[in-house]
Design a protein around this motif. Structure first.
Motif: not given
Ligand SMILES: Nc1ncnc2c1ncn2[C@@H]1O[C@H](COP(=O)(O)OP(=O)(O)OP(=O)(O)O)[C@@H](O)[C@H]1O
Ligand SMILES: [Mg+2]
Lengths: 142, 113
Positions: A54, A58, A79, A96-97, A108-113, B35
Protein backbone atom coordinates in the motif's frame (compact mmCIF):
# COMPACT_ATOMS: atom_id res chain seq x y z
CA UNK A 1 11.57 -2.10 32.49
CA UNK A 2 11.70 -2.30 28.72
CA UNK A 3 10.91 -5.56 26.99
CA UNK A 4 13.50 -7.59 25.12
CA UNK A 5 12.65 -7.23 21.46
CA UNK A 6 14.37 -7.45 18.12
CA UNK A 7 13.63 -4.44 15.92
CA UNK A 8 13.95 -4.49 12.12
CA UNK A 9 13.39 -1.40 10.02
CA UNK A 10 13.24 -0.95 6.23
CA UNK A 11 12.63 2.14 4.11
CA UNK A 12 9.94 1.97 1.41
CA UNK A 13 9.80 4.00 -1.78
CA UNK A 14 6.55 4.76 -3.60
CA UNK A 15 6.18 3.20 -7.08
CA UNK A 16 9.26 1.01 -6.59
CA UNK A 17 7.83 -2.30 -7.78
CA UNK A 18 11.23 -3.92 -8.35
CA UNK A 19 11.96 -4.43 -4.69
CA UNK A 20 8.31 -4.68 -3.66
CA UNK A 21 7.84 -7.31 -0.99
CA UNK A 22 11.50 -7.48 -0.01
CA UNK A 23 11.00 -5.96 3.42
CA UNK A 24 8.28 -8.49 4.19
CA UNK A 25 10.50 -11.31 2.92
CA UNK A 26 13.30 -10.23 5.24
CA UNK A 27 10.96 -10.04 8.22
CA UNK A 28 9.69 -13.50 7.35
CA UNK A 29 13.23 -14.89 7.20
CA UNK A 30 14.12 -13.53 10.64
CA UNK A 31 10.94 -15.01 12.14
CA UNK A 32 11.89 -18.36 10.60
CA UNK A 33 15.37 -18.16 12.12
CA UNK A 34 13.85 -17.39 15.52
CA UNK A 35 11.61 -20.44 15.17
CA UNK A 36 8.17 -18.81 15.27
CA UNK A 37 5.36 -21.17 14.21
CA UNK A 38 4.98 -21.40 10.41
CA UNK A 39 1.26 -20.55 10.35
CA UNK A 40 1.90 -17.42 12.44
CA UNK A 41 4.81 -16.38 10.21
CA UNK A 42 2.51 -16.73 7.21
CA UNK A 43 -0.02 -14.36 8.78
CA UNK A 44 2.68 -11.82 9.60
CA UNK A 45 4.01 -12.09 6.04
CA UNK A 46 0.56 -11.49 4.54
CA UNK A 47 -0.21 -8.50 6.76
CA UNK A 48 3.18 -6.95 6.30
CA UNK A 49 3.13 -7.46 2.51
CA UNK A 50 -0.27 -5.78 2.17
CA UNK A 51 0.88 -2.80 4.24
CA UNK A 52 4.20 -2.62 2.39
CA UNK A 53 2.45 -2.70 -1.00
CA UNK A 54 0.00 0.00 0.00
CA UNK A 55 2.92 2.36 0.63
CA UNK A 56 4.48 1.46 -2.71
CA UNK A 57 1.17 1.80 -4.59
CA UNK A 58 -0.60 4.63 -2.81
CA UNK A 59 2.02 6.71 -0.94
CA UNK A 60 5.27 8.54 -1.67
CA UNK A 61 7.63 6.97 0.83
CA UNK A 62 7.53 5.26 4.17
CA UNK A 63 9.10 2.90 6.63
CA UNK A 64 8.14 -0.56 7.83
CA UNK A 65 9.19 -1.68 11.29
CA UNK A 66 8.93 -5.10 12.84
CA UNK A 67 9.38 -5.50 16.59
CA UNK A 68 9.73 -9.15 17.48
CA UNK A 69 9.13 -10.18 21.11
CA UNK A 70 9.06 -13.68 22.59
CA UNK A 71 5.24 -13.73 22.61
CA UNK A 72 4.32 -11.52 19.64
CA UNK A 73 5.40 -9.58 16.55
CA UNK A 74 4.36 -5.99 15.99
CA UNK A 75 4.40 -4.47 12.51
CA UNK A 76 4.24 -0.70 12.14
CA UNK A 77 4.09 0.97 8.72
CA UNK A 78 4.23 4.75 8.47
CA UNK A 79 4.09 6.67 5.24
CA UNK A 80 4.18 10.13 3.80
CA UNK A 81 1.43 10.25 1.24
CA UNK A 82 -2.03 11.46 0.32
CA UNK A 83 -3.63 9.84 3.36
CA UNK A 84 -7.12 8.32 3.38
CA UNK A 85 -10.16 10.60 3.60
CA UNK A 86 -12.73 7.94 4.48
CA UNK A 87 -11.13 5.04 6.33
CA UNK A 88 -14.39 3.13 6.70
CA UNK A 89 -14.85 3.18 2.93
CA UNK A 90 -11.21 2.21 2.31
CA UNK A 91 -11.59 -0.78 4.64
CA UNK A 92 -14.49 -2.14 2.59
CA UNK A 93 -13.71 -5.27 0.56
CA UNK A 94 -13.49 -4.37 -3.10
CA UNK A 95 -12.92 -0.65 -2.61
CA UNK A 96 -9.82 0.50 -4.48
CA UNK A 97 -8.54 3.67 -6.08
CA UNK A 98 -5.61 1.87 -7.73
CA UNK A 99 -4.99 3.18 -11.26
CA UNK A 100 -5.22 0.93 -14.31
CA UNK A 101 -1.49 0.35 -14.76
CA UNK A 102 -1.37 -0.97 -11.17
CA UNK A 103 -4.43 -3.16 -11.73
CA UNK A 104 -2.77 -4.71 -14.75
CA UNK A 105 -0.18 -6.13 -12.36
CA UNK A 106 -2.92 -7.77 -10.30
CA UNK A 107 -3.20 -5.17 -7.55
CA UNK A 108 -6.34 -3.20 -6.82
CA UNK A 109 -8.71 -5.93 -5.64
CA UNK A 110 -9.48 -3.73 -2.65
CA UNK A 111 -8.52 -6.60 -0.38
CA UNK A 112 -5.31 -5.37 1.24
CA UNK A 113 -6.80 -3.63 4.27
CA UNK A 114 -9.40 -6.40 4.86
CA UNK A 115 -6.57 -8.95 4.68
CA UNK A 116 -4.61 -7.01 7.30
CA UNK A 117 -7.52 -7.05 9.75
CA UNK A 118 -8.22 -10.72 9.05
CA UNK A 119 -4.71 -12.03 9.56
CA UNK A 120 -3.69 -9.92 12.58
CA UNK A 121 -4.80 -10.15 16.20
CA UNK A 122 -4.89 -6.37 16.57
CA UNK A 123 -5.12 -3.81 13.78
CA UNK A 124 -5.02 -0.04 13.96
CA UNK A 125 -5.05 2.56 11.18
CA UNK A 126 -4.55 6.32 11.53
CA UNK A 127 -4.52 8.61 8.54
CA UNK A 128 -4.36 12.33 7.87
CA UNK A 129 -5.24 13.63 4.42
CA UNK A 130 -2.25 15.32 2.82
CA UNK A 131 0.13 13.95 5.44
CA UNK A 132 0.14 10.16 5.50
CA UNK A 133 -1.05 6.88 6.94
CA UNK A 134 0.07 4.78 9.91
CA UNK A 135 -0.78 1.11 10.25
CA UNK A 136 -0.08 -1.03 13.30
CA UNK A 137 -0.64 -4.76 13.54
CA UNK A 138 0.02 -7.20 16.38
CA UNK A 139 0.43 -10.94 15.85
CA UNK A 140 0.48 -13.20 18.91
CA UNK A 141 2.89 -16.11 18.61
CA UNK A 142 0.52 -18.65 20.12
CA UNK B 1 0.77 -35.26 -3.89
CA UNK B 2 3.80 -33.17 -4.83
CA UNK B 3 4.57 -30.63 -7.54
CA UNK B 4 6.52 -33.38 -9.33
CA UNK B 5 3.37 -35.55 -9.52
CA UNK B 6 1.49 -32.69 -11.18
CA UNK B 7 4.24 -32.14 -13.72
CA UNK B 8 4.08 -35.82 -14.65
CA UNK B 9 0.35 -35.60 -15.35
CA UNK B 10 -0.02 -32.20 -17.06
CA UNK B 11 1.87 -30.52 -19.91
CA UNK B 12 3.77 -28.08 -17.68
CA UNK B 13 7.20 -26.61 -18.33
CA UNK B 14 9.40 -25.91 -15.33
CA UNK B 15 10.55 -22.29 -15.60
CA UNK B 16 12.19 -21.82 -12.20
CA UNK B 17 13.22 -23.66 -9.04
CA UNK B 18 13.50 -27.14 -10.56
CA UNK B 19 15.12 -28.27 -7.32
CA UNK B 20 11.95 -27.63 -5.29
CA UNK B 21 9.57 -30.08 -6.97
CA UNK B 22 9.14 -32.22 -3.87
CA UNK B 23 6.96 -29.49 -2.31
CA UNK B 24 3.57 -30.83 -1.18
CA UNK B 25 0.37 -29.86 -3.01
CA UNK B 26 -2.59 -29.65 -0.65
CA UNK B 27 -4.96 -27.54 -2.71
CA UNK B 28 -5.41 -25.23 -5.67
CA UNK B 29 -6.41 -21.63 -6.27
CA UNK B 30 -7.16 -19.60 -9.42
CA UNK B 31 -6.96 -15.80 -9.46
CA UNK B 32 -5.18 -12.93 -11.17
CA UNK B 33 -5.75 -10.62 -8.18
CA UNK B 34 -2.79 -10.71 -5.82
CA UNK B 35 -4.59 -9.66 -2.62
CA UNK B 36 -7.31 -12.16 -3.33
CA UNK B 37 -4.68 -14.89 -3.39
CA UNK B 38 -3.06 -13.51 -0.23
CA UNK B 39 -6.38 -13.56 1.56
CA UNK B 40 -7.88 -16.83 0.39
CA UNK B 41 -5.32 -19.28 -1.03
CA UNK B 42 -4.30 -21.83 1.57
CA UNK B 43 -0.67 -22.66 2.32
CA UNK B 44 0.79 -25.39 0.08
CA UNK B 45 -1.61 -24.66 -2.76
CA UNK B 46 -0.78 -24.47 -6.46
CA UNK B 47 -1.79 -21.11 -7.85
CA UNK B 48 -3.03 -20.81 -11.44
CA UNK B 49 -2.74 -17.33 -12.95
CA UNK B 50 -2.12 -15.44 -16.18
CA UNK B 51 0.09 -12.90 -14.41
CA UNK B 52 3.77 -13.34 -15.15
CA UNK B 53 5.48 -10.48 -13.30
CA UNK B 54 7.67 -10.62 -10.23
CA UNK B 55 5.00 -9.59 -7.72
CA UNK B 56 3.47 -13.01 -8.34
CA UNK B 57 6.68 -14.54 -7.03
CA UNK B 58 6.62 -12.39 -3.89
CA UNK B 59 3.03 -13.42 -3.18
CA UNK B 60 3.73 -17.13 -3.75
CA UNK B 61 6.77 -16.99 -1.50
CA UNK B 62 5.14 -15.03 1.34
CA UNK B 63 1.95 -17.11 1.28
CA UNK B 64 3.88 -20.44 1.25
CA UNK B 65 2.37 -21.64 -2.02
CA UNK B 66 3.84 -24.80 -3.51
CA UNK B 67 3.95 -23.64 -7.15
CA UNK B 68 2.68 -21.02 -9.58
CA UNK B 69 1.23 -22.21 -12.89
CA UNK B 70 1.25 -19.48 -15.50
CA UNK B 71 -1.53 -20.58 -17.84
CA UNK B 72 -2.90 -19.66 -21.24
CA UNK B 73 0.47 -19.35 -22.89
CA UNK B 74 1.35 -16.23 -20.91
CA UNK B 75 5.07 -15.88 -20.45
CA UNK B 76 6.78 -15.01 -17.18
CA UNK B 77 8.93 -11.90 -17.21
CA UNK B 78 12.69 -12.31 -16.94
CA UNK B 79 12.95 -10.67 -13.52
CA UNK B 80 10.15 -12.90 -12.23
CA UNK B 81 12.12 -15.98 -13.26
CA UNK B 82 15.26 -14.63 -11.61
CA UNK B 83 13.43 -13.85 -8.38
CA UNK B 84 11.68 -17.23 -8.35
CA UNK B 85 15.01 -18.99 -8.78
CA UNK B 86 16.50 -16.96 -5.90
CA UNK B 87 13.56 -17.55 -3.57
CA UNK B 88 12.90 -21.18 -4.46
CA UNK B 89 9.43 -20.47 -5.85
CA UNK B 90 8.44 -23.10 -8.42
CA UNK B 91 7.26 -21.42 -11.63
CA UNK B 92 5.50 -23.59 -14.20
CA UNK B 93 4.12 -22.52 -17.58
CA UNK B 94 1.60 -24.08 -19.93
CA UNK B 95 -0.31 -23.28 -23.11
CA UNK B 96 -3.43 -24.82 -21.58
CA UNK B 97 -6.03 -22.23 -20.55
CA UNK B 98 -6.56 -21.73 -16.81
CA UNK B 99 -9.93 -23.53 -16.80
CA UNK B 100 -8.40 -26.62 -18.34
CA UNK B 101 -5.47 -26.63 -15.89
CA UNK B 102 -7.85 -26.38 -12.94
CA UNK B 103 -10.05 -29.13 -14.35
CA UNK B 104 -7.15 -31.50 -14.90
CA UNK B 105 -5.79 -30.81 -11.40
CA UNK B 106 -9.24 -31.47 -9.96
CA UNK B 107 -9.21 -34.78 -11.81
CA UNK B 108 -5.99 -35.65 -9.99
CA UNK B 109 -7.68 -35.00 -6.66
CA UNK B 110 -6.53 -31.42 -6.00
CA UNK B 111 -9.33 -29.41 -4.35
CA UNK B 112 -10.07 -25.71 -3.97
CA UNK B 113 -11.79 -25.91 -0.60
N1 LIG C 1 -1.02 3.92 2.60
C1 LIG C 1 -2.06 4.44 1.93
N2 LIG C 1 -2.04 5.74 1.52
C2 LIG C 1 -3.09 6.27 0.85
N3 LIG C 1 -4.20 5.58 0.53
C3 LIG C 1 -4.27 4.28 0.91
C4 LIG C 1 -3.21 3.65 1.62
N4 LIG C 1 -3.58 2.39 1.87
C5 LIG C 1 -4.80 2.23 1.34
N5 LIG C 1 -5.23 3.37 0.76
C6 LIG C 1 -6.54 3.60 0.10
O1 LIG C 1 -7.43 2.57 0.51
C7 LIG C 1 -7.87 1.81 -0.63
C8 LIG C 1 -8.05 0.36 -0.23
O2 LIG C 1 -6.80 -0.22 0.14
P1 LIG C 1 -6.61 -1.81 -0.01
O3 LIG C 1 -5.22 -2.16 0.36
O4 LIG C 1 -7.69 -2.49 0.74
O5 LIG C 1 -6.86 -2.06 -1.57
P2 LIG C 1 -5.91 -1.72 -2.81
O6 LIG C 1 -4.54 -1.41 -2.32
O7 LIG C 1 -6.57 -0.67 -3.62
O8 LIG C 1 -5.93 -3.07 -3.61
P3 LIG C 1 -5.25 -4.46 -3.16
O9 LIG C 1 -4.64 -4.26 -1.81
O10 LIG C 1 -6.34 -5.47 -3.15
O11 LIG C 1 -4.22 -4.74 -4.22
C9 LIG C 1 -6.80 2.05 -1.67
O12 LIG C 1 -7.27 1.85 -2.99
C10 LIG C 1 -6.45 3.52 -1.41
O13 LIG C 1 -7.44 4.37 -1.95
MG1 LIG D 1 -3.59 -2.72 -0.99
Amino acid sequence: MSEQGLVLEFPLQGANFESAGEASSKIKRVLQQIGVRADIIRRVAIGSYEAEMNVIIHAYRGVIKAAIYPDRTEIAVEDEGPGIADIQLAMREGYSTAPDYIREMGFGAGMGLPNMTRCSDEFDIQSTVGVGTNIRMIFQHS
Amino acid sequence: MTVADIIKALPLTVIAAAGELSKPVEGGYVSDLLSNVMGFAKANSVWITMQGHQNVVAVASLANLSAVIIAGGASPEADAVKKAEAEGVVLLATDLPAFEVAGQLYGLGVRGL
